[in-house]
Write a protein that holds these residues in place. Structure first.
Motif, PDB file in Angstrom:
ATOM      1  N   THR A  96       5.652 -30.989 -14.029  1.00 14.58           N
ATOM      2  CA  THR A  96       6.373 -30.122 -13.092  1.00 14.58           C
ATOM      3  C   THR A  96       6.068 -28.675 -13.436  1.00 14.58           C
ATOM      4  O   THR A  96       6.293 -28.241 -14.573  1.00 14.58           O
ATOM      5  N   MET A  97       5.547 -27.928 -12.459  1.00 14.69           N
ATOM      6  CA  MET A  97       5.191 -26.528 -12.679  1.00 14.69           C
ATOM      7  C   MET A  97       6.229 -25.625 -12.022  1.00 14.69           C
ATOM      8  O   MET A  97       6.601 -25.830 -10.861  1.00 14.69           O
ATOM      9  N   THR A  98       6.680 -24.637 -12.770  1.00 17.77           N
ATOM     10  CA  THR A  98       7.654 -23.658 -12.282  1.00 17.77           C
ATOM     11  C   THR A  98       7.114 -22.261 -12.552  1.00 17.77           C
ATOM     12  O   THR A  98       6.700 -21.957 -13.670  1.00 17.77           O
ATOM     13  N   TYR A  99       7.139 -21.435 -11.493  1.00 17.62           N
ATOM     14  CA  TYR A  99       6.642 -20.064 -11.617  1.00 17.62           C
ATOM     15  C   TYR A  99       7.767 -19.100 -11.236  1.00 17.62           C
ATOM     16  O   TYR A  99       8.447 -19.288 -10.221  1.00 17.62           O
ATOM     17  N   THR A 100       7.941 -18.081 -12.048  1.00 15.57           N
ATOM     18  CA  THR A 100       8.882 -16.997 -11.745  1.00 15.57           C
ATOM     19  C   THR A 100       8.141 -15.677 -11.920  1.00 15.57           C
ATOM     20  O   THR A 100       7.311 -15.544 -12.834  1.00 15.57           O
ATOM     21  N   ALA A 101       8.449 -14.724 -11.041  1.00 15.90           N
ATOM     22  CA  ALA A 101       7.769 -13.425 -11.120  1.00 15.90           C
ATOM     23  C   ALA A 101       8.708 -12.344 -10.618  1.00 15.90           C
ATOM     24  O   ALA A 101       9.542 -12.583  -9.728  1.00 15.90           O
ATOM     25  N   ALA A 102       8.567 -11.155 -11.192  1.00 11.35           N
ATOM     26  CA  ALA A 102       9.393 -10.029 -10.759  1.00 11.35           C
ATOM     27  C   ALA A 102       8.971  -9.534  -9.396  1.00 11.35           C
ATOM     28  O   ALA A 102       9.789  -9.035  -8.616  1.00 11.35           O
ATOM     29  N   GLN A 103       7.670  -9.700  -9.068  1.00 15.42           N
ATOM     30  CA  GLN A 103       7.172  -9.219  -7.792  1.00 15.42           C
ATOM     31  C   GLN A 103       5.975 -10.066  -7.383  1.00 15.42           C
ATOM     32  O   GLN A 103       5.256 -10.612  -8.223  1.00 15.42           O
ATOM     33  N   ALA A 104       5.755 -10.176  -6.064  1.00 13.14           N
ATOM     34  CA  ALA A 104       4.625 -10.972  -5.574  1.00 13.14           C
ATOM     35  C   ALA A 104       4.220 -10.454  -4.200  1.00 13.14           C
ATOM     36  O   ALA A 104       4.986  -9.762  -3.511  1.00 13.14           O
ATOM     37  N   TYR A 105       2.969 -10.824  -3.815  1.00  5.13           N
ATOM     38  CA  TYR A 105       2.434 -10.452  -2.506  1.00  5.13           C
ATOM     39  C   TYR A 105       1.716 -11.664  -1.904  1.00  5.13           C
ATOM     40  O   TYR A 105       1.143 -12.487  -2.637  1.00  5.13           O
ATOM     41  N   LEU A 106       1.734 -11.757  -0.585  1.00  2.00           N
ATOM     42  CA  LEU A 106       0.960 -12.771   0.112  1.00  2.00           C
ATOM     43  C   LEU A 106      -0.331 -12.146   0.604  1.00  2.00           C
ATOM     44  O   LEU A 106      -0.314 -11.128   1.298  1.00  2.00           O
ATOM     45  N   THR A 107      -1.473 -12.750   0.245  1.00  2.00           N
ATOM     46  CA  THR A 107      -2.773 -12.249   0.682  1.00  2.00           C
ATOM     47  C   THR A 107      -3.567 -13.386   1.313  1.00  2.00           C
ATOM     48  O   THR A 107      -3.433 -14.548   0.900  1.00  2.00           O
ATOM     49  N   ARG A 108      -4.389 -13.060   2.285  1.00  2.00           N
ATOM     50  CA  ARG A 108      -5.208 -14.067   2.959  1.00  2.00           C
ATOM     51  C   ARG A 108      -6.652 -13.932   2.514  1.00  2.00           C
ATOM     52  O   ARG A 108      -7.189 -12.845   2.370  1.00  2.00           O
ATOM     53  N   ASP A 109      -7.282 -15.101   2.299  1.00  2.00           N
ATOM     54  CA  ASP A 109      -8.688 -15.170   1.937  1.00  2.00           C
ATOM     55  C   ASP A 109      -9.345 -16.245   2.797  1.00  2.00           C
ATOM     56  O   ASP A 109      -9.357 -17.425   2.439  1.00  2.00           O
TER      57      ASP A 109
END
Length: 376
Positions: A184-197
């Motif tokens: 089980t993978m869990t990710y936490t972050a103070a900030q994030a962005y959505l980018t398209r590739d």
């Protein structure tokens, strides 16, 4: 049409409208609640939920019309029997078939409405709903950009954003991926962005922590990162199955070129035959349901104790019709040449109603014979 026919037909139509409204409302609300739960959980707006809910309405109405016709026929016949109206009509010389004439007209009206829905409105609404679901599923931002809500874009995935700033930054992001049973993978972050590739969409997380938990031995792996890219396209379920495409075609389109339709949709000849002929059969089921509801109660005649036994018998006959409908599907699916079996439920219903009306007429003939042979 005589005054008696208009009177009975008006009673049937009024009760039909009432029962149709009740049955459609109950069934539609149950489906709408499930759809509302799912779409709101995916972060959709109320307008989208209302639109998709309305698109399910034609199919719900088509399913409920035969039941409403049956209920209306039973109710009106029961009331006319308890108020001795049927006894008066029979005493005045009306045969059971003559009394059943307005019920037959009523059944044909229901069949016309069912046909309009089944041949045109239901395929159109089903196709439109599939298109809207595809548009919604492909719109990742509509699924994920929702503040302060735990979202579940697909099974085993939970996504949370505390706040979205005006420049598009996602603050305090939480992502849990439990699709792999081994870890089980869990990710936490103070900030994030959505980018398209290209065709993929990535979630770029900044200043965060990744945690991998292995249930088998209870181990936990943690990694601090400055920036980390995660392919969010794999998380969002954008696959909307088209299912059986013949459902999206109107009946004239199905009948125009059967071989071309089967090649384009990939369905077997049996599935094509069931889809096409069942639309006509469903219309005729409305006629059979109305006639069964009337003729079964007419067998009981007038009774101060009511006709509850006949009502139970009518419901039982309707269940038999539905069982026949389920039984004929598999043979036709295997062999398309057996398509006449699709009409067996409606034909059986009309035959049962005709037999009951003949049964009602037999005692009257015997009584007349006895009166004629009696000495003056």
């Amino acid at each position: 049409m005589t005054r008696f026919d208009r009177y009975v037909l008006s009673q049937l139509m009024v009760l039909f409208g009432f029962f149709a409204l009740i049955l459609v409302s109950i069934y539609w609300i149950n489906r709408a609640v499930l759809l509302f739960d799912k779409m709101i959980g995916d972060g959709q707006s109320t307008a989208v939920v209302v639109e998709l809910t309305l698109l399910t309405l034609p199919r719900v109405i088509a399913l409920m019309l035969p039941m409403a016709a049956f209920a209306a026929a039973v109710y009106v016949t029961n009331r006319m029997s308890s108020e001795s109206e049927l006894v008066v009509m029979q005493a005045s010389g009306f045969s059971p078939f003559r009394i059943a004439r307005p019920v037959l007209v009523f059944g044909l009206i229901v069949a016309l409405m069912s046909g309009l829905l089944g041949h045109f409105l239901v395929p159109a609404s089903t196709e439109r709903m599939r298109e809207r679901q595809a548009e919604i599923s492909s719109n990742i931002t509509a699924k994920l950009l929702s503040e302060g809500t735990f979202l579940h874009p697909t099974n085993g995935v939970t996504f949370y954003i505390r706040k979205i700033t005006q420049d598009g930054a996602l603050q305090d992001v939480f992502l849990s991926d439990r699709r792999d049973p081994e870890i089980t993978m869990t990710y936490t972050a103070a900030q994030a962005y959505l980018t398209r590739d290209g065709s993929s969409t990535n979630l770029v997380m900044i200043e965060g922590l990744s945690q991998g938990y292995v249930p088998e031995d209870g181990r936990l792996f943690t990694t601090h990162f400055t920036d980390f890219g995660y392919d969010i396209s794999a998380v969002v379920n954008t696959d909307v199955s088209r299912g059986n495409n013949v459902e999206f075609l109107t009946t004239p389109q199905l009948m125009r070129d059967p071989k071309k339709v089967m090649r384009a949709t990939g369905v077997s000849p049996g599935a094509y035959a069931i889809e096409l002929h069942d639309r006509f059969n469903q219309s005729l089921i409305g006629v059979a349901a109305a006639l069964i509801g009337f003729s079964t109660l007419l067998v009981g005649g007038f009774s101060r104790f009511g006709v509850w036994r006949q009502i139970i018998g009518a419901i039982g006959l309707l269940v038999v019709i539905k069982m026949i409908e389920s039984a004929v599907a598999e043979p036709v699916l295997r062999n398309a040449a057996l398509w006449p079996l699709v009409y067996l439920p409606s034909v059986s219903g009309v035959a049962i109603a005709t037999g009951l009306l003949l049964w009602v007429r037999r005692p009257r003939r015997r009584r007349r014979a006895v009166i004629q042979e009696a000495p003056a």
